[in-house]
Design a protein around this motif. Structure first.
Motif, PDB file in Angstrom:
ATOM      1  N   UNK A  81       0.361   0.941   6.461  1.00  0.00           N
ATOM      2  CA  UNK A  81       1.359   1.585   6.275  1.00  0.00           C
ATOM      3  C   UNK A  81       1.223   2.307   4.886  1.00  0.00           C
ATOM      4  N   UNK A  82       0.766   1.299   3.711  1.00  0.00           N
ATOM      5  CA  UNK A  82       0.869   1.705   2.842  1.00  0.00           C
ATOM      6  C   UNK A  82      -0.257   2.817   2.258  1.00  0.00           C
ATOM      7  N   UNK A  83      -1.649   2.545   3.119  1.00  0.00           N
ATOM      8  CA  UNK A  83      -2.613   3.666   3.097  1.00  0.00           C
ATOM      9  C   UNK A  83      -2.118   4.780   3.255  1.00  0.00           C
ATOM     10  N   UNK A  84      -1.440   4.844   4.601  1.00  0.00           N
ATOM     11  CA  UNK A  84      -0.861   6.119   5.097  1.00  0.00           C
ATOM     12  C   UNK A  84       0.116   6.879   4.261  1.00  0.00           C
ATOM     13  N   UNK A  85       1.058   6.178   3.531  1.00  0.00           N
ATOM     14  CA  UNK A  85       2.145   6.512   2.694  1.00  0.00           C
ATOM     15  C   UNK A  85       1.509   7.254   1.694  1.00  0.00           C
ATOM     16  N   UNK A  86       0.487   6.643   0.971  1.00  0.00           N
ATOM     17  CA  UNK A  86      -0.291   6.971  -0.036  1.00  0.00           C
ATOM     18  C   UNK A  86      -0.868   8.419   0.036  1.00  0.00           C
ATOM     19  N   UNK A  87      -1.514   8.670   1.043  1.00  0.00           N
ATOM     20  CA  UNK A  87      -2.211  10.016   1.564  1.00  0.00           C
ATOM     21  C   UNK A  87      -1.098  11.040   1.799  1.00  0.00           C
ATOM     22  N   UNK A  88      -0.171  10.580   2.302  1.00  0.00           N
ATOM     23  CA  UNK A  88       0.997  11.518   2.586  1.00  0.00           C
ATOM     24  C   UNK A  88       1.681  11.607   1.341  1.00  0.00           C
ATOM     25  N   UNK A  89       1.560  11.112   0.319  1.00  0.00           N
ATOM     26  CA  UNK A  89       2.280  11.171  -0.757  1.00  0.00           C
ATOM     27  C   UNK A  89       1.506  12.113  -1.435  1.00  0.00           C
ATOM     28  N   UNK A  90       0.152  12.153  -1.580  1.00  0.00           N
ATOM     29  CA  UNK A  90      -0.686  13.119  -2.324  1.00  0.00           C
ATOM     30  C   UNK A  90      -0.412  14.501  -1.760  1.00  0.00           C
ATOM     31  N   UNK A  91      -0.185  14.682  -0.487  1.00  0.00           N
ATOM     32  CA  UNK A  91       0.095  16.019   0.130  1.00  0.00           C
ATOM     33  C   UNK A  91       1.629  16.373  -0.441  1.00  0.00           C
ATOM     34  N   UNK A  92       2.546  15.619  -0.052  1.00  0.00           N
ATOM     35  CA  UNK A  92       3.847  16.316  -0.385  1.00  0.00           C
ATOM     36  C   UNK A  92       4.375  16.164  -1.922  1.00  0.00           C
ATOM     37  N   UNK A  93       3.876  15.298  -2.696  1.00  0.00           N
ATOM     38  CA  UNK A  93       3.964  15.258  -3.991  1.00  0.00           C
ATOM     39  C   UNK A  93       3.536  16.507  -4.933  1.00  0.00           C
ATOM     40  N   UNK A  94       2.175  16.550  -4.421  1.00  0.00           N
ATOM     41  CA  UNK A  94       1.537  17.596  -5.004  1.00  0.00           C
ATOM     42  C   UNK A  94       2.297  18.973  -4.628  1.00  0.00           C
ATOM     43  N   UNK A  95       2.716  19.186  -3.363  1.00  0.00           N
ATOM     44  CA  UNK A  95       3.141  20.402  -3.042  1.00  0.00           C
ATOM     45  C   UNK A  95       4.601  20.621  -3.700  1.00  0.00           C
ATOM     46  N   UNK A  96       5.460  19.580  -4.002  1.00  0.00           N
ATOM     47  CA  UNK A  96       6.746  19.568  -4.569  1.00  0.00           C
ATOM     48  C   UNK A  96       6.524  20.029  -5.688  1.00  0.00           C
ATOM     49  N   UNK A  97       5.631  19.383  -6.744  1.00  0.00           N
ATOM     50  CA  UNK A  97       5.371  19.660  -7.928  1.00  0.00           C
ATOM     51  C   UNK A  97       4.799  21.100  -8.373  1.00  0.00           C
ATOM     52  N   UNK A  98       4.039  21.455  -7.269  1.00  0.00           N
ATOM     53  CA  UNK A  98       3.602  22.882  -7.387  1.00  0.00           C
ATOM     54  C   UNK A  98       4.520  23.895  -7.211  1.00  0.00           C
ATOM     55  N   UNK A  99       5.450  23.403  -6.421  1.00  0.00           N
ATOM     56  CA  UNK A  99       6.558  24.484  -6.011  1.00  0.00           C
ATOM     57  C   UNK A  99       7.306  24.671  -7.105  1.00  0.00           C
ATOM     58  N   UNK A 100       7.869  23.486  -7.828  1.00  0.00           N
ATOM     59  CA  UNK A 100       8.628  23.443  -9.120  1.00  0.00           C
ATOM     60  C   UNK A 100       7.820  24.237 -10.116  1.00  0.00           C
ATOM     61  N   UNK A 101       6.696  24.131 -10.389  1.00  0.00           N
ATOM     62  CA  UNK A 101       5.862  24.848 -11.377  1.00  0.00           C
ATOM     63  C   UNK A 101       5.679  26.128 -11.122  1.00  0.00           C
ATOM     64  N   UNK A 102       5.668  26.753  -9.809  1.00  0.00           N
ATOM     65  CA  UNK A 102       5.499  28.212  -9.328  1.00  0.00           C
ATOM     66  C   UNK A 102       6.767  28.683  -9.645  1.00  0.00           C
ATOM     67  N   UNK A 103       8.086  27.796  -9.459  1.00  0.00           N
ATOM     68  CA  UNK A 103       9.269  28.597  -9.634  1.00  0.00           C
ATOM     69  C   UNK A 103       9.350  28.871 -11.142  1.00  0.00           C
ATOM     70  N   UNK A 104       9.120  27.836 -12.079  1.00  0.00           N
ATOM     71  CA  UNK A 104       9.190  27.842 -13.551  1.00  0.00           C
ATOM     72  C   UNK A 104       8.474  29.230 -13.921  1.00  0.00           C
TER      73      UNK A 104
END
Length: 303
Positions: A81-104
């Motif tokens: 589960x920790x491995x799965x969460x980390x891979x999902x973390x890479x996708x979701x967190x990067x997307x979240x930060x990218x959207x905040x950056x794009x908005x700025x």
């Protein structure tokens, strides 16, 4: 068993997470409703909607990760589960930060007033800017996944808990791997802060120019600029605390028995999606009007 301080912080962080989900859900619902009615969606509204959805997934992911590490640490660290969460973390967190950056960046191009030729060129070519930002997101994903896999494999080598792994593995090497795995996110974070600082400089210069005018119109305009600067400063503070929270959670890789420090990091991470969602609602005219309508209907239902 959690101590009183740990339990209190966990309650605060959970409350922030719930409020963040509610605020982001409201933004997504209002923008999707307006999109269906008008069949039009500007780039900023598109980014806002995407940011709202990504924050919902981010909050759930962060909360699941936090509760798993706090309540079921040994079982969680040795499971897939920790491995799965980390891979999902890479996708979701990067997307979240990218959207905040794009908005700025798009707020900078829309509101700021600079005479530099590069800025004017970018201001007229928002489509190319958006395509460039999408390319940045793809590059961040492509570079982060192999590095994330290396971090996971380094920890998995020990085939035991993270506490023992942190003693077996070279701490400095593991720390460097974690930093490199998050270099893409850090780059997006720097871009967002740069865009915010440039926008604050532009608004501050414009406000100073208006100080010589005594008319009511200029007073109202200056007040709006000051309000916008306060919003940007609050965003910078919250965004910085968000990353500091991630850094603290990363430190807990080497301090696995310090649950209080980890929960404190979880509290800081949850603060940004919660508070910033409501800041967006209160500073966006469409979202604010929609919120007022909802509150009026709720008040009517109570009576």
């Amino acid at each position: 068993m959690l101590s009183a301080m740990e339990g209190s912080l966990l309650f605060v962080a959970t409350t922030e997470a719930v409020m963040g989900v509610l605020g982001s859900s409201f933004i997504a619902l209002v923008n999707c409703t307006n999109w269906i009615r008008s069949k039009k969606l500007s780039k900023i509204d598109f980014i806002l909607t995407g940011l709202a959805f990504s924050r919902i997934f981010t909050i759930w992911l962060i909360t699941l990760d936090a509760y798993s590490k706090v309540l079921f640490q040994d079982m969680f660290m040795t499971s897939d589960l920790s491995k799965c969460i980390y891979y999902i973390w890479v996708i979701i967190i990067c997307l979240n930060i990218w959207l905040a950056t794009s908005l700025s960046i798009f707020y900078l191009l829309k509101i700021a007033n600079f005479s530099h030729s590069i800025f004017l060129w970018l201001k007229r070519r928002t489509d190319k800017v958006f395509a460039f930002l999408i390319g940045c997101l793809i590059i961040v994903w492509l570079t982060s996944f192999p590095l994330a896999a290396k971090v996971i494999n380094d920890v998995k080598m020990s085939n035991t808990s993270w506490l023992k792994a942190s003693y077996i593995l070279e701490k400095s090497e593991l720390l460097i791997s974690c930093v490199f795995a998050n270099m893409g996110v850090i780059s997006l974070f720097v871009m967002a802060l740069t865009a915010c600082f440039l926008l604050i400089i532009s608004l501050w210069r414009h406000t100073r120019r208006m100080q010589s005018h005594d008319s009511r119109f200029w007073d109202l305009n200056r007040e709006a600029h000051v309000k916008a600067m306060k919003v940007l400063i609050s965003f910078i503070i919250l965004f910085t605390l968000h990353f500091m929270g991630f850094f603290i959670e990363g430190l807990c890789l080497f301090l696995t028995e310090n649950k209080l420090l980890f929960i404190f990091g979880f509290t800081m991470v949850s603060m940004y999606p919660c508070c910033h969602s409501f800041i967006l609602i209160l500073t966006n005219s469409q979202l604010k009007q929609a919120l007022i309508r909802v509150l009026k209907r709720l008040k009517c239902c109570e009576t």
